[in-house]
Design an enzyme around this catalytic site. Structure first.
Site, PDB file in Angstrom:
ATOM      1  N   CYS A   3      32.830  33.836  58.350  1.00 53.42           N
ATOM      2  CA  CYS A   3      32.596  34.353  59.700  1.00 53.42           C
ATOM      3  C   CYS A   3      33.852  35.007  60.271  1.00 53.42           C
ATOM      4  O   CYS A   3      34.960  34.605  59.949  1.00 53.42           O
ATOM      5  CB  CYS A   3      32.213  33.221  60.636  1.00 53.42           C
ATOM      6  SG  CYS A   3      30.842  32.226  60.106  1.00 53.42           S
TER       7      CYS A   3
ATOM      8  N   ARG B 154      35.335  40.241  54.825  1.00 56.75           N
ATOM      9  CA  ARG B 154      35.333  38.792  54.654  1.00 56.75           C
ATOM     10  C   ARG B 154      33.968  38.262  54.212  1.00 56.75           C
ATOM     11  O   ARG B 154      33.864  37.132  53.769  1.00 56.75           O
ATOM     12  CB  ARG B 154      35.722  38.123  55.981  1.00 56.75           C
ATOM     13  CG  ARG B 154      37.119  38.468  56.429  1.00 56.75           C
ATOM     14  CD  ARG B 154      37.363  37.970  57.827  1.00 56.75           C
ATOM     15  NE  ARG B 154      37.312  36.532  57.898  1.00 56.75           N
ATOM     16  CZ  ARG B 154      38.368  35.729  57.814  1.00 56.75           C
ATOM     17  NH1 ARG B 154      39.561  36.254  57.676  1.00 56.75           N
ATOM     18  NH2 ARG B 154      38.251  34.437  57.896  1.00 56.75           N
TER      19      ARG B 154
ATOM     20  N   TRP C 267      28.333  34.129  58.821  1.00 61.94           N
ATOM     21  CA  TRP C 267      27.998  33.790  57.425  1.00 61.94           C
ATOM     22  C   TRP C 267      27.244  32.478  57.534  1.00 61.94           C
ATOM     23  O   TRP C 267      27.827  31.449  57.865  1.00 61.94           O
ATOM     24  CB  TRP C 267      29.307  33.645  56.657  1.00 61.94           C
ATOM     25  CG  TRP C 267      29.177  33.650  55.182  1.00 61.94           C
ATOM     26  CD1 TRP C 267      29.020  34.756  54.385  1.00 61.94           C
ATOM     27  CD2 TRP C 267      29.247  32.528  54.295  1.00 61.94           C
ATOM     28  NE1 TRP C 267      28.992  34.377  53.070  1.00 61.94           N
ATOM     29  CE2 TRP C 267      29.130  33.023  52.979  1.00 61.94           C
ATOM     30  CE3 TRP C 267      29.403  31.157  54.470  1.00 61.94           C
ATOM     31  CZ2 TRP C 267      29.151  32.198  51.864  1.00 61.94           C
ATOM     32  CZ3 TRP C 267      29.423  30.334  53.354  1.00 61.94           C
ATOM     33  CH2 TRP C 267      29.299  30.863  52.071  1.00 61.94           C
TER      34      TRP C 267
ATOM     35  N   ASN D 160      33.625  30.029  64.510  1.00 60.73           N
ATOM     36  CA  ASN D 160      33.766  29.873  63.048  1.00 60.73           C
ATOM     37  C   ASN D 160      33.986  28.390  62.789  1.00 60.73           C
ATOM     38  O   ASN D 160      34.725  27.747  63.525  1.00 60.73           O
ATOM     39  CB  ASN D 160      34.995  30.617  62.518  1.00 60.73           C
ATOM     40  CG  ASN D 160      34.820  32.122  62.547  1.00 60.73           C
ATOM     41  OD1 ASN D 160      33.760  32.621  62.896  1.00 60.73           O
ATOM     42  ND2 ASN D 160      35.877  32.828  62.177  1.00 60.73           N
ATOM     43  N   GLY D 161      33.403  27.890  61.709  1.00 60.81           N
ATOM     44  CA  GLY D 161      33.609  26.480  61.371  1.00 60.81           C
ATOM     45  C   GLY D 161      32.302  25.719  61.439  1.00 60.81           C
ATOM     46  O   GLY D 161      31.220  26.317  61.487  1.00 60.81           O
TER      47      GLY D 161
ATOM     48  N   GLU E 130      39.294  32.922  34.562  1.00 60.16           N
ATOM     49  CA  GLU E 130      39.387  33.942  35.603  1.00 60.16           C
ATOM     50  C   GLU E 130      38.528  35.168  35.244  1.00 60.16           C
ATOM     51  O   GLU E 130      37.853  35.734  36.099  1.00 60.16           O
ATOM     52  CB  GLU E 130      40.864  34.326  35.807  1.00 60.16           C
ATOM     53  CG  GLU E 130      41.138  35.428  36.809  1.00 60.16           C
ATOM     54  CD  GLU E 130      40.658  35.126  38.224  1.00 60.16           C
ATOM     55  OE1 GLU E 130      40.206  34.010  38.500  1.00 60.16           O
ATOM     56  OE2 GLU E 130      40.693  36.067  39.043  1.00 60.16           O
TER      57      GLU E 130
ATOM     58  N   LYS F 277      35.525  36.487  37.601  1.00 59.78           N
ATOM     59  CA  LYS F 277      35.489  37.858  38.132  1.00 59.78           C
ATOM     60  C   LYS F 277      34.151  38.504  37.802  1.00 59.78           C
ATOM     61  O   LYS F 277      33.515  39.120  38.643  1.00 59.78           O
ATOM     62  CB  LYS F 277      36.614  38.731  37.548  1.00 59.78           C
ATOM     63  CG  LYS F 277      38.005  38.472  38.035  1.00 59.78           C
ATOM     64  CD  LYS F 277      38.294  38.971  39.432  1.00 59.78           C
ATOM     65  CE  LYS F 277      37.990  37.939  40.471  1.00 59.78           C
ATOM     66  NZ  LYS F 277      38.973  36.919  40.764  1.00 59.78           N
TER      67      LYS F 277
ATOM     68  N   GLU G 150      31.137  36.897  39.786  1.00 65.83           N
ATOM     69  CA  GLU G 150      31.079  37.002  41.253  1.00 65.83           C
ATOM     70  C   GLU G 150      30.749  38.402  41.749  1.00 65.83           C
ATOM     71  O   GLU G 150      30.205  38.552  42.840  1.00 65.83           O
ATOM     72  CB  GLU G 150      32.361  36.478  41.918  1.00 65.83           C
ATOM     73  CG  GLU G 150      33.584  37.309  41.711  1.00 65.83           C
ATOM     74  CD  GLU G 150      34.801  36.723  42.410  1.00 65.83           C
ATOM     75  OE1 GLU G 150      34.658  36.159  43.498  1.00 65.83           O
ATOM     76  OE2 GLU G 150      35.902  36.835  41.853  1.00 65.83           O
TER      77      GLU G 150
ATOM     78  N   HIS H 281      32.216  23.042  20.232  1.00 61.90           N
ATOM     79  CA  HIS H 281      31.692  21.736  20.656  1.00 61.90           C
ATOM     80  C   HIS H 281      30.406  21.874  21.460  1.00 61.90           C
ATOM     81  O   HIS H 281      30.102  21.036  22.304  1.00 61.90           O
ATOM     82  CB  HIS H 281      32.758  20.993  21.460  1.00 61.90           C
ATOM     83  CG  HIS H 281      33.959  20.675  20.626  1.00 61.90           C
ATOM     84  ND1 HIS H 281      34.055  19.554  19.835  1.00 61.90           N
ATOM     85  CD2 HIS H 281      35.105  21.373  20.421  1.00 61.90           C
ATOM     86  CE1 HIS H 281      35.210  19.559  19.182  1.00 61.90           C
ATOM     87  NE2 HIS H 281      35.867  20.663  19.523  1.00 61.90           N
TER      88      HIS H 281
ATOM     89  N   LYS I 214      35.417  36.165  51.884  1.00 65.67           N
ATOM     90  CA  LYS I 214      36.791  36.332  51.437  1.00 65.67           C
ATOM     91  C   LYS I 214      37.595  35.044  51.578  1.00 65.67           C
ATOM     92  O   LYS I 214      38.404  34.718  50.737  1.00 65.67           O
ATOM     93  CB  LYS I 214      37.455  37.473  52.212  1.00 65.67           C
ATOM     94  CG  LYS I 214      38.898  37.749  51.796  1.00 65.67           C
ATOM     95  CD  LYS I 214      38.978  38.217  50.343  1.00 65.67           C
ATOM     96  CE  LYS I 214      40.409  38.351  49.848  1.00 65.67           C
ATOM     97  NZ  LYS I 214      40.468  38.293  48.376  1.00 65.67           N
TER      98      LYS I 214
HETATM   99  C1  F6R Z   1      37.562  34.727  43.606  1.00 65.28           C
HETATM  100  C2  F6R Z   1      38.182  34.292  44.843  1.00 65.28           C
HETATM  101  C3  F6R Z   1      38.072  32.861  45.227  1.00 65.28           C
HETATM  102  C4  F6R Z   1      39.351  32.384  45.911  1.00 65.28           C
HETATM  103  C5  F6R Z   1      39.180  30.966  46.456  1.00 65.28           C
HETATM  104  C6  F6R Z   1      40.463  30.451  47.076  1.00 65.28           C
HETATM  105  O1  F6R Z   1      37.789  36.071  43.355  1.00 65.28           O
HETATM  106  O2  F6R Z   1      38.752  35.065  45.561  1.00 65.28           O
HETATM  107  O3  F6R Z   1      37.758  32.062  44.140  1.00 65.28           O
HETATM  108  O4  F6R Z   1      40.393  32.437  44.984  1.00 65.28           O
HETATM  109  O5  F6R Z   1      38.168  30.970  47.407  1.00 65.28           O
HETATM  110  O6  F6R Z   1      40.877  31.287  48.100  1.00 65.28           O
HETATM  111  P1  F6R Z   1      42.366  31.264  48.650  1.00 65.28           P
HETATM  112  O7  F6R Z   1      43.238  31.786  47.557  1.00 65.28           O
HETATM  113  O8  F6R Z   1      42.353  32.154  49.846  1.00 65.28           O
HETATM  114  O9  F6R Z   1      42.688  29.842  48.970  1.00 65.28           O
END
Ligand code: F6R
Length: 616
Positions: free
Chosen positions: A2, A27, A78, A104-105, A489, A493, A496, A512, A611
């Site tokens: 949000c 975000r 959100w 937010n929250g 990772e 990527k 997502e 395994h 984000k």
């Molecule tokens: C994936 C991504 C998330 C963040 C995670 C932690 O591309 O961006 O997995 O890495 O939500 O976020 P931060 O780094 O802001 O604590």
């Protein structure tokens, strides 16, 4: 997640608020709304509009309307409590005092409060926890008896548990905004006779670079002439004022089609910034101003615990190898969300490192606080300057990679790797590493941005390779040692942003169980750069090929042999194994990007994602 924007000043509020919402679009959100006080009547009138979907939909809703007013609040939601509907979107209003609120929250005790308010005769229209808070403020609001908007907000917040960043207006006090926070980010931009409250500096920096931060349980009452900051118990506090660092051109697309693409290609420049002034070749010592005051404690520490989520956790997992290998420092790495709830053993002599791009991730913050309460010294490896984790840790190192707008983290990941590598060298050199060995690694580290540049040159080839496989719904990513977290990772990527199912794992784990998945043509990405376990990786490649899997190998330039083993090879420049994740991840970022584009997805705003995850 949000987004909050609120404005009080002399300019028309509505366009400014809408522009602010657009800056927060990255975000992630599913509905938006805006409310502006029209002061031409007494009491003022709340002009309100909401729309499901993009901020563009809200703008369409507003077409042909003219709103008066220079005080207002706006929000991108959100969904958490209640579905994605216009009614559930913010701002919410109360049913008698003329309050409008954005939040937010999560208000955790909202159902108890809702029952209490229903017994008092209030009627709710939405399913949200936010409407409950709005109604509670309205219930307490009693200006005739000295309970003005500020006091009503303080009173209501004394009753709630959970996390919040809020901004509130009231038609009976048309020249006031009250904002507050606990566990959710909120800053107040200080302009000339105007203030912009926002959950993210991006909504502020177009207007002013000066901002104040609020601590948990702080409430700020803002008028055009100034502000008063207090706790929810009405004890006055002095806020901290900081300069926002972001440059506006850093958050423009600058010719790229997507932020993610821009941020992938920005990595050489971003990393040069991360490393600048921090590598002292003469003496082999890394210079990290943010932690130098604690150098002795760090060297004497008995163990390190890294806590993070998602991509940041993958960077921390690489660091676990580096801290142990280079600095011989016992190091563990854990999901912050698990750490915080499992009664962890933390004692004096434990250093906890919170790794976070945003510095606001709720689980990472809670895990950090848990470790601090148990006596750990805490470090932050954070990108956003002045963020909560940056402020709450004892010491830390900023990434300095600039604002990351794309939801899928890319340059923050390589920035985290660079900072954590420097931290491991900081310790290693002080504990056991010779100046020569340290200087050699530092030399190589300084060259990594050039090597990333080189790896990025293969983008057209990576695009072609990726596009050949995008019809496959299941992929595997495999790596060993420091490149095992890179495999995780790569999988993260891809899933997502392209919504392709992908799993990452250590190479040897494949036999395994997961090997059963391999069938004709299944793409299996091996990180097969030259390193201690290169030969073992080749054996696993052979196993996958024998079962019909299609191998894409990320390999070291000059390795001809790998071409006889894998159908597709993507080369990265040679470098020490310890530093290789900063290179091997680049092709994986590009693969995910090109897969998402080819599948027609909104790369920068993937479905269901935000984000910065400021709720559990
Ligand atoms: C994936 C991504 C998330 C963040 C995670 C932690 O591309 O961006 O997995 O890495 O939500 O976020 P931060 O780094 O802001 O604590």
């Amino acid at each position: 997640m949000c987004g909050i924007v609120a404005y009080i000043g002399t300019r028309p509020a509505r366009p400014l608020l809408i522009e602010g919402l657009k800056r927060l679009e990255y975000r992630g959100y599913d509905s938006a709304g805006v409310a502006v006080l029209d002061p031409s009547t007494k009491p003022a009138k709340i002009q309100l509009a909401k729309a499901v979907g993009r901020v563009g939909n809200l703008e369409e809703r507003l077409e042909g309307t003219t709103w008066q007013g220079t005080v207002g609040i706006a929000h991108t939601r959100w969904a958490s409590h209640g579905g994605v509907t216009e009614t559930n979107a913010h701002p919410h209003t109360d049913d008698h005092a003329g309050i409008a609120l954005i939040h937010n929250g999560i208000i955790e005790n909202y159902s108890v409060l809702r029952k209490y308010l229903e017994q008092k005769g209030h009627t709710f229209v939405s399913e949200t926890d936010t409407e409950v808070l709005t109604m509670l403020i309205g219930e307490l609001y009693d200006p005739a008896n000295g309970v003005d908007l500020e006091a009503a907000v303080q009173g209501a917040l004394r009753e709630v548990t959970g996390a919040y960043a809020i901004a509130v207006i009231c038609k009976q006090e048309p020249d006031v905004i009250v904002a507050a926070r606990k566990g959710s980010p909120l800053i107040v931009g200080i302009g000339n006779g105007e203030y912009i409250v926002a959950s993210d500096p991006q909504a502020i920096i177009a207007h002013t670079a000066q901002a104040m931060t609020l601590d948990d349980y702080n409430v700020v009452k803002i008028t055009r002439d100034g502000f008063r900051t207090s706790t929810i118990d009405n004890v006055e506090v002095t806020p901290k004022v900081l300069e926002l660092e972001s440059e506006l051109d850093e958050i423009d697309l600058g010719g790229y089609e997507h932020y993610m693409q821009k941020e992938i290609f920005e990595q050489p420049a971003a990393l040069r910034n991360t490393l600048r002034g921090r590598l002292d070749m003469k003496d082999g010592r890394v210079v990290l101003g943010g932690v130098s005051a604690f150098a002795k404690d760090l060297v004497r520490a008995r163990r390190f615990i890294m806590i993070a989520q998602g991509t940041a956790l993958h960077a921390a997992m690489v660091a676990e190898y580096l801290f142990e290998e280079l600095a011989r420092m016992p190091t563990e790495c854990e999901y912050a969300s698990e750490f915080r709830y499992r009664n962890p053993i933390v004692d004096e002599g434990t250093v906890v490192v919170a790794v976070s791009q945003s510095g606001e991730t709720a689980d990472t913050l809670a895990a950090l606080n848990e470790a601090q309460d148990r006596g750990a010294l805490s470090l932050g490896v954070v990108n956003v300057v002045g963020s909560t984790i940056a402020r709450e840790t004892d010491a830390g190192v900023y990434l300095r990679v600039g604002p990351e707008i794309g939801v899928a983290s890319t340059k923050a990941f390589t920035g985290q790797l660079a900072v954590l590598t420097m931290l491991s060298l900081f310790l290693a050199r002080r504990k056991l590493m010779s100046p020569e060995a340290a200087a050699k690694l530092q030399d190589e580290l300084a060259d990594i941005p050039n090597k990333i540049e080189h790896a990025l040159g293969l983008a057209p080839e990576i695009k072609q390779i990726t596009e050949r496989y995008i019809q496959h719904e299941n992929w595997l990513f495999l790596g060993r040692g420091v490149n095992y977290p890179v495999a995780l990772e790569g999988a993260l990527k891809l899933k997502e942003i392209s919504y392709i199912h992908a799993e990452g794992m250590p190479v040897a784990e494949m036999t395994h169980g997961p090997i059963a998945l391999i069938n004709d043509g299944m793409p299996v990405v091996f990180i097969a750069n030259q390193g201690a376990q290169y030969d073992k990786v080749l054996n696993n490649i052979a196993e996958v090929r024998a079962r019909g899997g299609h191998v894409i190998a990320v390999a070291t330039e000059g390795d001809r042999h790998i071409r006889t083993m894998a159908e597709d090879v993507i080369y990265v420049p040679p470098c020490s194994e310890a530093l290789s994740p900063m290179l091997t991840v680049v092709p994986l970022q590009l693969m995910a990007y090109y897969a998402a584009v080819a599948r027609g997805h909104d790369v920068d705003k993937p479905r269901n994602l935000a984000k910065s995850v400021t709720i559990e």
